[in-house]
Design a protein around this motif. Structure first.
Motif, PDB file in Angstrom:
ATOM      1  N   ILE A  95       0.809  -1.222   0.000  1.00  0.00           N
ATOM      2  CA  ILE A  95       0.000   0.000   0.000  1.00  0.00           C
ATOM      3  C   ILE A  95       0.842   1.271   0.000  1.00  0.00           C
ATOM      4  O   ILE A  95       0.366   2.330  -0.360  1.00  0.00           O
ATOM      5  CB  ILE A  95      -1.029   0.033   1.162  1.00  0.00           C
ATOM      6  CG1 ILE A  95      -0.343  -0.110   2.516  1.00  0.00           C
ATOM      7  CG2 ILE A  95      -2.076  -1.040   0.971  1.00  0.00           C
ATOM      8  CD1 ILE A  95      -1.283   0.060   3.698  1.00  0.00           C
ATOM      9  N   CYS A 109      -7.100   1.716  11.177  1.00  0.00           N
ATOM     10  CA  CYS A 109      -5.892   1.685  10.336  1.00  0.00           C
ATOM     11  C   CYS A 109      -5.658   2.996   9.590  1.00  0.00           C
ATOM     12  O   CYS A 109      -6.565   3.552   8.979  1.00  0.00           O
ATOM     13  CB  CYS A 109      -6.025   0.539   9.343  1.00  0.00           C
ATOM     14  SG  CYS A 109      -4.692   0.455   8.149  1.00  0.00           S
ATOM     15  N   ILE A 110      -4.421   3.498   9.633  1.00  0.00           N
ATOM     16  CA  ILE A 110      -4.077   4.701   8.862  1.00  0.00           C
ATOM     17  C   ILE A 110      -3.223   4.359   7.633  1.00  0.00           C
ATOM     18  O   ILE A 110      -2.609   5.237   7.025  1.00  0.00           O
ATOM     19  CB  ILE A 110      -3.369   5.781   9.728  1.00  0.00           C
ATOM     20  CG1 ILE A 110      -2.107   5.226  10.389  1.00  0.00           C
ATOM     21  CG2 ILE A 110      -4.324   6.337  10.779  1.00  0.00           C
ATOM     22  CD1 ILE A 110      -1.251   6.303  11.082  1.00  0.00           C
ATOM     23  N   ARG A 111      -3.179   3.076   7.283  1.00  0.00           N
ATOM     24  CA  ARG A 111      -2.545   2.625   6.028  1.00  0.00           C
ATOM     25  C   ARG A 111      -1.066   3.022   5.917  1.00  0.00           C
ATOM     26  O   ARG A 111      -0.628   3.527   4.891  1.00  0.00           O
ATOM     27  CB  ARG A 111      -3.299   3.181   4.811  1.00  0.00           C
ATOM     28  CG  ARG A 111      -4.772   2.818   4.740  1.00  0.00           C
ATOM     29  CD  ARG A 111      -4.988   1.380   4.334  1.00  0.00           C
ATOM     30  NE  ARG A 111      -6.387   1.111   3.990  1.00  0.00           N
ATOM     31  CZ  ARG A 111      -7.331   0.692   4.834  1.00  0.00           C
ATOM     32  NH1 ARG A 111      -7.038   0.495   6.121  1.00  0.00           N
ATOM     33  NH2 ARG A 111      -8.561   0.457   4.419  1.00  0.00           N
ATOM     34  N   CYS A 112      -0.335   2.762   6.983  1.00  0.00           N
ATOM     35  CA  CYS A 112       1.088   3.104   6.946  1.00  0.00           C
ATOM     36  C   CYS A 112       1.926   1.980   6.346  1.00  0.00           C
ATOM     37  O   CYS A 112       3.048   2.204   5.908  1.00  0.00           O
ATOM     38  CB  CYS A 112       1.591   3.423   8.353  1.00  0.00           C
ATOM     39  SG  CYS A 112       1.723   1.964   9.391  1.00  0.00           S
ATOM     40  N   GLY A 113       1.401   0.772   6.386  1.00  0.00           N
ATOM     41  CA  GLY A 113       2.125  -0.364   5.802  1.00  0.00           C
ATOM     42  C   GLY A 113       3.146  -1.012   6.734  1.00  0.00           C
ATOM     43  O   GLY A 113       3.801  -1.987   6.355  1.00  0.00           O
ATOM     44  N   ALA A 114       3.295  -0.496   7.959  1.00  0.00           N
ATOM     45  CA  ALA A 114       4.317  -1.051   8.862  1.00  0.00           C
ATOM     46  C   ALA A 114       4.084  -2.531   9.153  1.00  0.00           C
ATOM     47  O   ALA A 114       5.034  -3.312   9.252  1.00  0.00           O
ATOM     48  CB  ALA A 114       4.350  -0.259  10.167  1.00  0.00           C
ATOM     49  N   CYS A 115       2.812  -2.914   9.272  1.00  0.00           N
ATOM     50  CA  CYS A 115       2.544  -4.322   9.598  1.00  0.00           C
ATOM     51  C   CYS A 115       2.967  -5.245   8.457  1.00  0.00           C
ATOM     52  O   CYS A 115       3.288  -6.407   8.677  1.00  0.00           O
ATOM     53  CB  CYS A 115       1.074  -4.527   9.971  1.00  0.00           C
ATOM     54  SG  CYS A 115      -0.117  -4.042   8.713  1.00  0.00           S
ATOM     55  N   ILE A 163      -2.972  -6.523   8.053  1.00  0.00           N
ATOM     56  CA  ILE A 163      -4.217  -5.761   8.165  1.00  0.00           C
ATOM     57  C   ILE A 163      -5.201  -6.193   7.076  1.00  0.00           C
ATOM     58  O   ILE A 163      -6.403  -6.326   7.324  1.00  0.00           O
ATOM     59  CB  ILE A 163      -3.964  -4.226   8.153  1.00  0.00           C
ATOM     60  CG1 ILE A 163      -5.268  -3.428   8.268  1.00  0.00           C
ATOM     61  CG2 ILE A 163      -3.215  -3.772   6.909  1.00  0.00           C
ATOM     62  CD1 ILE A 163      -5.996  -3.572   9.574  1.00  0.00           C
ATOM     63  N   CYS A 204       2.175  -1.385  14.948  1.00  0.00           N
ATOM     64  CA  CYS A 204       1.034  -0.601  14.468  1.00  0.00           C
ATOM     65  C   CYS A 204       0.904   0.726  15.222  1.00  0.00           C
ATOM     66  O   CYS A 204       0.774   0.739  16.443  1.00  0.00           O
ATOM     67  CB  CYS A 204      -0.254  -1.411  14.613  1.00  0.00           C
ATOM     68  SG  CYS A 204      -1.699  -0.463  14.118  1.00  0.00           S
ATOM     69  N   PRO A 205       0.949   1.842  14.514  1.00  0.00           N
ATOM     70  CA  PRO A 205       0.926   3.149  15.181  1.00  0.00           C
ATOM     71  C   PRO A 205      -0.400   3.456  15.877  1.00  0.00           C
ATOM     72  O   PRO A 205      -0.443   4.335  16.732  1.00  0.00           O
ATOM     73  CB  PRO A 205       1.175   4.134  14.035  1.00  0.00           C
ATOM     74  CG  PRO A 205       0.755   3.427  12.806  1.00  0.00           C
ATOM     75  CD  PRO A 205       1.065   1.977  13.045  1.00  0.00           C
ATOM     76  N   VAL A 206      -1.469   2.762  15.494  1.00  0.00           N
ATOM     77  CA  VAL A 206      -2.745   3.007  16.174  1.00  0.00           C
ATOM     78  C   VAL A 206      -3.130   1.818  17.063  1.00  0.00           C
ATOM     79  O   VAL A 206      -4.263   1.704  17.510  1.00  0.00           O
ATOM     80  CB  VAL A 206      -3.881   3.335  15.175  1.00  0.00           C
ATOM     81  CG1 VAL A 206      -3.696   4.721  14.581  1.00  0.00           C
ATOM     82  CG2 VAL A 206      -3.953   2.301  14.057  1.00  0.00           C
ATOM     83  N   ILE A 223      -3.656  -1.418  16.708  1.00  0.00           N
ATOM     84  CA  ILE A 223      -4.683  -2.420  16.385  1.00  0.00           C
ATOM     85  C   ILE A 223      -4.150  -3.784  16.829  1.00  0.00           C
ATOM     86  O   ILE A 223      -2.982  -4.102  16.590  1.00  0.00           O
ATOM     87  CB  ILE A 223      -4.990  -2.435  14.869  1.00  0.00           C
ATOM     88  CG1 ILE A 223      -5.486  -1.057  14.415  1.00  0.00           C
ATOM     89  CG2 ILE A 223      -6.020  -3.510  14.539  1.00  0.00           C
ATOM     90  CD1 ILE A 223      -5.630  -0.916  12.911  1.00  0.00           C
ATOM     91  N   ILE A 253      -3.853  -6.632  15.787  1.00  0.00           N
ATOM     92  CA  ILE A 253      -3.981  -7.365  14.522  1.00  0.00           C
ATOM     93  C   ILE A 253      -3.895  -8.881  14.713  1.00  0.00           C
ATOM     94  O   ILE A 253      -4.745  -9.628  14.238  1.00  0.00           O
ATOM     95  CB  ILE A 253      -2.894  -6.922  13.509  1.00  0.00           C
ATOM     96  CG1 ILE A 253      -2.897  -5.398  13.358  1.00  0.00           C
ATOM     97  CG2 ILE A 253      -3.117  -7.585  12.148  1.00  0.00           C
ATOM     98  CD1 ILE A 253      -1.728  -4.850  12.555  1.00  0.00           C
TER      99      ILE A 253
HETATM  100  S1  SF4 Z   1       0.508  -1.057  10.964  1.00  0.00           S
HETATM  101 FE1  SF4 Z   1      -1.547  -0.530  11.700  1.00  0.00          FE
HETATM  102  S2  SF4 Z   1      -1.988   1.439  10.755  1.00  0.00           S
HETATM  103 FE2  SF4 Z   1      -0.238   0.612   9.654  1.00  0.00          FE
HETATM  104  S3  SF4 Z   1      -1.153  -0.466   7.876  1.00  0.00           S
HETATM  105 FE3  SF4 Z   1      -0.902  -1.983   9.489  1.00  0.00          FE
HETATM  106  S4  SF4 Z   1      -2.847  -1.952  10.601  1.00  0.00           S
HETATM  107 FE4  SF4 Z   1      -2.785  -0.116   9.363  1.00  0.00          FE
END
Ligand code: SF4
Lengths: 453, 186
Positions: A146, A301-307, A330, A360-362, A364, A366
Motif C-alpha cells: 500500500i 488503520c491509517i494505512r502506513c504499511g508497517a505491519c 491488516i 502498528c501506530p494506532v 490495532i 492485529i
Molecule cells: S501497521 Fe496498523 S496502521 Fe499501519 S497499515 Fe498496518 S494496521 Fe494499518
C-alpha cells in the motif's frame, strides 16, 4: 484465492523473494530507528489509538459535523454506500465536466472499488501518477504494497517496461534516468487533465478539511492544475480535531518508511477560485465491520504499511499472494469482513507472532483479530471452510513448497527473528512482550483438530 | 432512503461504548531549534543556505525563468506571475516565503496567502523557501497550535524536494515536482 498457492508462486524466484524480504526488513529497521528518536513514541501510539476509538464510537456525529463544515467551505459532498455507487458518482461528475482523461494519485480506496476498469469501460483514460502505481498500471497489475506499490519488481523489469512504453534506452536501468522519463511522460498528463482524483489520509470533522500526504507531490500536481478535484474517502478516515493531526502526522511517515514526515502534507479546505472540490464518502463494508465487535478495531488503520514490512509471511510471500486490495496482516483482517469465503485462507497466513500489533501506530490488535477470524472461519466451516478443506484434500498443502510455507517455514521464521532486536531494552516493540511461543502445531494439524470441534 | 441516511442510520444502529477523546499533552523537543531544523532539512535531502550562498548559487546558474513571491528577493525575478498555472510549466525557480518551520522534521507551513497559485511550489524545477529563524516551533503539536483556527482554503507542509524510491528503493530526487529544495534561514 489461496494464499499458500500464490505464495509458492512468488517464492519460485528465490533471488527476488530474498531481496523483497531483506528490503522490507530494512524499512522496518528504519521505522525502529525513527520511532526511537521520539521519547513519547508509545504515548503517541496510545493517543492515536484513543482518538480513533473515540471516532469509532461517535462516527455518525463526526461524519455529520465533517459534512456540514465541508459544505460551508464550498466542498460538494457525496455519499456512496458501496463501490458501485462510488464509481457511478465519479463517472457522473466526469461526464458533467465532459472529461475524457483524468489523473489519479495514490488511492487505495479507488483500487478497492475497482474504479479504473469501470472508468475505462466508459471510455475515460485513467492515469495513475504515483511512480510505483504508474509502473504497475502499465503492467495491468494491482499494487503489491500500500505504500510501495511496485516493491515486487526489479529495475531490470521496469527498464524493459519503460523501453516499451516510454521509449527509454534499451537496457538502461538507472533509477534516476527511468524516473526522469516517467516525470516527462506524467508532466504532459498533468498539464492535460481537467479532473484529478486523489485519496484522503485524514478528514477533520472540526474544520471540514482533508489531508493528502505524498512524497512525490503527484497529488498536488494533479489537483492544482485541474479544474475539478474529486477526493475519495473511506468514512473511517475521520479524526475529530485539527490538532489531532499533530499526533497522526508524527506517527504516519515514521511508521511507513522511517522518514519524519512526508515531504508534502496538503490540507484542502476550500476550492481555489473558479475551481471545484468534490468529496465522496464511501462505506463499502465499513459499517458492517464496525458492527463486528471483535473486528471493528481494524477500522482504525491509517494505512502506513508497517505491519506488512515487519510481517515474516508478507516479506517472504509478497503482496500478490493475498489477492486482496490491502495485503499483509491488516488486509487479512479486513478482507474476510468483505468476503469471508473468498479470503478464507488469509487469516491463516500468519505466524501469530504479534510483530504487526507491536509496530502498528494506532495499536490495532492485529494478530488477535487474525486468531479470531480463524475461529469464525472454522465455525462457518460448512459454508466457507469447505473451500479450505477441499484445498487440503486436493493436496495444495501437500506440495513441498506450500507445506513448508504454511507450516515449518512459519515456525522457522519466527525462530530466526534476531533476538537482539526483540530483546533489546531500547526496542519499544520488544519491551512490552516476550517472543511468543513458537506454535508447536502445524497449520494442517491445527486445522484438522479445529474442523472437528 | 438516501445513501447518506442509510450509512448514518446503520452507524447509529450499532451499540457502541463511548470512549472519551483524549487531551494531547504539551510534548516538547530538547535542543537548539535551529540546529535541529537544519539537520532535519538535510536528512530530507534539502539544503540550508545563507543569503550569500544563495547569491553564489544563483549566479552560477543561468536561470531564465524565475518567479519571486518574497519582497526582498524580487530583484531575482525574471517574470511576473501568469494568470494560468499551466503557463508555469517551464518555471525553473520559485522563491516563496513560509510562515514557520518545524524543528523536529523540517516541515514548513505555507497557505494561500503565500501561494498566488497553489501549483507553484510543485510545478517549479527548483524551489527556494525563505524562513525566519524566529519562526521555528519545536514539533507538530506546536505547529498546529500555531496554525490554530486559521482559515485558509489550502495549507501545506513542505519538508523536502519531490522524491521517490519506487524503483528498487533507490532514492531519486525530483519525481514530479522540484528537483531541489533550498531553505534560506534569515
Ligand atoms: S501497521 Fe496498523 S496502521 Fe499501519 S497499515 Fe498496518 S494496521 Fe494499518
Amino acid at each position: 484465492m489461496s494464499h499458500p498457492k500464490a505464495a509458492a508462486e512468488f517464492l519460485k524466484d528465490q533471488a527476488n523473494s530474498q531481496w523483497h524480504d531483506e528490503t522490507l526488513w530494512m524499512i522496518r529497521d528504519k521505522r525502529d530507528t525513527s520511532s526511537k528518536s521520539i521519547p513519547e513514541w508509545e504515548k503517541l501510539r496510545n493517543l492515536a489509538s484513543d482518538i480513533k476509538d473515540n471516532v469509532l464510537s461517535n462516527l455518525d456525529q463526526y461524519l455529520e459535523q465533517f459534512e456540514s463544515q465541508a459544505l460551508k467551505n464550498g466542498i460538494k459532498v457525496h455519499w456512496a454506500k458501496d463501490a458501485k455507487e462510488h464509481n457511478e458518482i465519479v463517472l457522473r461528475i466526469l461526464q458533467e465536466k465532459n472529461c475524457e482523461a483524468i489523473v489519479k494519485s495514490k488511492s487505495i480506496l479507488t483500487e478497492e472499488c475497482h474504479l479504473n476498469p469501470y472508468l475505462e469501460k466508459h471510455g475515460i483514460e485513467v492515469v495513475d501518477t504515483d511512480l510505483g502505481e504508474r509502473i504497475v498500471q502499465f503492467l495491468h497489475q494491482p499494487p503489491s504494497h500500500i505504500v510501495m506499490p511496485a516493491i515486487h519488481l526489479k529495475k531490470r523489469d521496469i527498464s524493459a517496461l519503460f523501453h516499451e512504453k516510454l521509449q527509454t534506452e534499451k537496457g538502461n536501468e538507472d533509477p534516476t534516468y527511468l524516473t526522469n522519463a516517467a516525470r516527462l511522460h506524467l508532466r504532459e498528463k498533468f498539464l492535460g487533465a481537467k479532473v484529478a482524483i486523489t485519496g484522503v489520509n485524514f478528514g477533520i470533522a472540526e474544520t471540514g478539511e482533508f489531508l493528502v500526504c505524498t512524497n512525490e507531490g503527484n497529488a498536488d500536481m494533479g489537483v492544482h492544475l485541474a479544474d475539478t478535484h474529486i477526493a475519495c474517502m473511506g468514512i473511517e478516515k475521520i479524526i475529530p480535531r485539527r490538532k489531532d493531526l499533530g499526533v497522526f502526522l508524527r506517527l504516519l511517515a515514521r511508521s511507513a518508511t522511517g522518514q519524519p514526515i512526508t515531504n508534502y502534507s496538503s490540507h484542502f479546505r476550500s476550492p481555489a477560485e473558479g475551481k471545484e472540490i468534490h468529496l465522496v464518502l464511501v462505506d463499502n463494508g465499513r459499517t458492517r465491520q464496525l458492527a463486528r465487535e471483535k473486528f471493528k478495531n481494524s477500522l482504525k488503520c491509517i494505512r502506513c504499511g508497517a505491519c506488512m514490512n515487519t510481517c515474516p509471511i508478507y516479506r517472504r510471500s509478497g503482496g500478490f499472494s493475498y489477492g486482496s486490495t490491502v495485503p499483509g496482516p491488516i488486509g487479512s483482517i479486513l478482507s474476510p469482513g468483505l468476503d469471508m469465503k473468498k479470503y478464507s485462507t488469509l487469516p491463516f497466513a500468519s505466524t501469530l507472532c504479534g510483530s504487526c500489533s507491536d509496530v502498528c501506530p494506532v495499536k490495532i490488535n492485529i494478530h488477535e483479530q487474525l486468531y479470531e477470524w480463524r475461529q469464525e472461519i472454522t465455525k462457518h466451516h460448512g459454508a466457507v471452510g469447505k473451500g479450505l478443506s477441499m484445498k487440503l484434500a486436493s493436496g495444495i498443502f501437500k506440495s513441498p513448497l506450500a507445506y513448508q510455507f504454511s507450516g515449518s517455514l512459519m515456525r522457522k521464521v519466527i525462530k530466526s527473528l534476531p533476538k537482539i532486536v526483540i530483546y533489546n531494552p531500547l526496542n519499544s516493540w520488544g519491551k512490552s512482550r516476550n517472543l511468543p511461543e513458537v506454535p508447536k502445531e502445524s497449520f494442517q494439524e491445527w486445522y484438522k483438530r479445529n474442523r472437528h470441534e | 432512503m438516501s445513501s447518506r441516511e442509510e450509512i448514518l442510520n446503520s452507524i447509529r444502529g450499532i451499540q457502541k461504548e463511548n470512549k472519551a477523546l483524549p487531551d494531547i499533552p504539551n510534548f516538547q523537543l530538547e535542543g537548539d531549534l535551529v540546529e535541529l531544523f537544519k539537520n532535519a532539512i538535510e536528512a530530507n535531502k534539502g539544503e540550508i543556505l545563507s543569503k550569500k550562498e544563495f547569491e553564489n548559487w544563483i549566479s552560477s546558474n543561468n536561470f531564465q525563468h524565475i518567479i519571486s513571491c518574497s519582497e526582498p528577493f524580487h530583484t531575482y525575478a525574471t517574470q511576473e506571475l501568469p494568470d494560468d498555472a499551466h503557463q508555469l510549466d517551464h518555471l525553473e525557480l520559485a522563491i516563496l516565503e513560509v510562515q514557520f518551520g518545524v524543528a523536529e522534521n523540517g516541515a514548513m507551513w505555507l497557505d494561500d496567502s503565500q501561494l498566488p497559485h497553489r501549483a507553484l511550489p510543485f510545478i517549479t524545477e527548483h524551489l527556494v523557501l525563505i524562513l525566519s529563524k524566529e519562526n521555528l516551533v519545536s514539533n507538530m503539536h506546536q505547529a498546529y497550535d500555531r496554525i490554530g483556527a486559521d482559515h485558509s482554503g489550502f495549507g501545506l507542509f513542505i519538508a523536502g524536494p519531490s522524491k521517490t524510491a519506487d524503483i528498487e528503493q533507490s532514492l531519486v530526487i525530483g519525481a514530479h515536482g522540484p528537483k531541489s529544495l533550498r531553505v534560506i534561514l534569515v
